[in-house]
Scaffold this active site. Structure first.
Site, PDB file in Angstrom:
ATOM      1  N   ASP A  95      -3.089   2.570  -5.860  1.00 30.97           N
ATOM      2  CA  ASP A  95      -2.036   2.626  -5.111  1.00 30.97           C
ATOM      3  C   ASP A  95      -1.929   1.249  -4.120  1.00 30.97           C
ATOM      4  OD1 ASP A  95      -4.004   3.145  -3.204  1.00 30.97           O
ATOM      5  OD2 ASP A  95      -2.637   4.145  -1.976  1.00 30.97           O
ATOM      6  N   GLU A  96      -2.499   0.252  -4.390  1.00 37.89           N
ATOM      7  CA  GLU A  96      -2.335  -0.982  -3.426  1.00 37.89           C
ATOM      8  C   GLU A  96      -2.528  -2.155  -4.266  1.00 37.89           C
ATOM      9  OE1 GLU A  96      -5.251  -1.586  -0.493  1.00 37.89           O
ATOM     10  OE2 GLU A  96      -6.501   0.020  -1.043  1.00 37.89           O
TER      11      GLU A  96
ATOM     12  N   ASP B  41       0.815  -1.034   0.062  1.00 37.74           N
ATOM     13  CA  ASP B  41      -0.060  -0.014   0.067  1.00 37.74           C
ATOM     14  C   ASP B  41       0.766   1.421   0.150  1.00 37.74           C
ATOM     15  OD1 ASP B  41      -2.029   1.783   0.122  1.00 37.74           O
ATOM     16  OD2 ASP B  41      -2.623   1.315   2.341  1.00 37.74           O
TER      17      ASP B  41
HETATM   18 MG   LIG Z   1      -2.294   4.063   0.137  1.00 33.30          MG
END
Ligand SMILES: [Mg+2]
Length: 384
Positions: free
Chosen positions: A106-107, A12
């Site tokens: 973003d993960e 993350d």
């Molecule tokens: Mg994040």
């Protein structure tokens, strides 16, 4: 390692949008930065770590965020830029496992089962991945490693930013027992309240509850879901199938066409179909691709480009697709015109409220059109 034991990592990125802005713009470094809609009626999409001690967080109304942190610097989201960096991050993860499941920009989950000989124990895997991401992007990520997806995702959040959390093998249930029920996947504030009324506050409380009693209180399927998670069980595989898929529509024409005036309406119709497909499957697209097949020699030409922001409406797709036509030969006879959406992500997933602002107005209007079509058939569409 015993058969059936998995190693799942959840990676993350830390304050992704804000971190990109601070990386790209030195004057923002070390300052409270809020990425979000520029109007006071906008919403915070990401707050930098300097803004968080003031109580600013994602999804908070901008007016509230600025009341809490009046010195914050507000930056308008640059989705195209974030998509670009996201692709670098995902490409970095691809070097570590063939099984990468992006959850949002973003993960992502990685299945690292069986790669201990290559990368060492989970701690070493997590460190190698974080180093590779920093080297490629200059940005930090936090990583959770565990025996399943639920635990890995929970773990990546425990040591943020720039941290690693390994859930000890064989002691998973013990590890999560003291955490609040809210940490269970699928428990929002309302459910947490309902569960608290049953006298259950921690994950351990749920794990120790008698399943039959829990079923009667919460309904069978929800109870079983929570009870399994609370006991650290989650069999969902890391699913790499959705990765980089695209959604397209194309028409082979009955006779050849040439010239922009002939091609554009056909392309518009394909974009409408693709947009409808996105909405039906609750996806947003990060980019659009145009495909032409020329009659002469059956030559295929494609051009693609990113959208300014992920979208599921035909106007966003068509605007960019029409620009791409300028880079294609429209004077030669064309027999097939197609459009496809790529870089697909779940609508509303992760940090998405942010995309909503731009996509929604057109998206809403078109959603209404989808309903009309569903009721009256496709007759209002162009005739083929
Ligand atoms: Mg994040």
């Amino acid at each position: 390692m015993a058969a059936g034991e998995r190693i799942v990592l959840h990676v993350d990125m830390d304050a992704f949008y804000a971190a990109i802005e601070q990386r790209d713009e030195p004057r923002l470094r070390g300052k409270p930065v809020i990425v979000g809609g520029p109007s006071r009626r906008g919403v915070v999409s990401t707050a930098s770590y300097e803004a968080r001690p003031f109580g600013v967080h994602s999804a908070m109304p901008m007016s509230r965020a600025l009341a809490l942190c009046p010195n914050a610097i507000v930056v308008t989201p640059r989705m195209g830029r974030y998509l670009e960096v996201s692709e670098q991050v995902m490409a970095t993860l691809d070097d570590f496992s063939p099984l990468v499941e992006p959850l949002s920009l973003d993960e992502a989950f990685l299945d690292m089962t069986g790669s201990e000989r290559l990368f060492g124990p989970p701690e070493a895997m997590a460190d190698a991945i974080r180093k590779a991401i920093v080297a490629r992007t200059g940005l930090t990520a936090s990583v959770g490693a565990a025996a399943n997806k639920f635990l890995a995702k929970l773990a990546s959040d425990l040591n943020k930013p720039d941290g690693v959390t390994i859930v000890p093998r064989g002691r998973e249930a013990e590890f999560i027992a003291p955490l609040p029920v809210r940490r269970l996947w699928g428990v929002g504030p309302k459910s947490a309240e309902r569960i608290a009324k049953l006298g259950l506050r921690t994950i351990g409380d749920v794990a120790r509850a008698e399943l039959g009693w829990l079923r009667r209180r919460l309904g069978a399927s929800y109870a079983e879901h929570l009870w399994a998670l609370a006991n650290a069980r989650d069999d969902r595989p890391v699913d790499a199938s959705g990765e980089r898929k695209s959604l397209g529509s194309e028409t082979t024409l009955e006779w050849d066409v040439r010239g922009r005036n002939a091609v554009e309406p056909i392309l518009r119709r394909q974009c409408e179909r693709v947009a409808r497909g996105l909405r039906e499957t609750r996806l947003v697209a990060g980019g659009v691709r145009v495909k032409l097949r020329y009659s002469r020699g059956f030559v295929l030409a494609t051009r693609q480009a990113k959208l300014d922001a992920p979208a599921d409406d035909s106007r966003s797709l068509f605007t960019r697709a029409a620009e791409l036509l300028e880079r294609l030969d429209l004077d030669a006879p064309i027999r097939l015109v197609g459009a496809a959406a790529f870089d697909l992500a779940a609508a509303g997933a992760g940090q998405a409220p942010l995309f909503a602002e731009r996509a929604t107005k057109d998206g809403n209007r078109e959603r209404a059109m989808d309903e009309i079509r569903a009721r009256f058939g496709d007759k209002i569409d162009y005739a083929d």
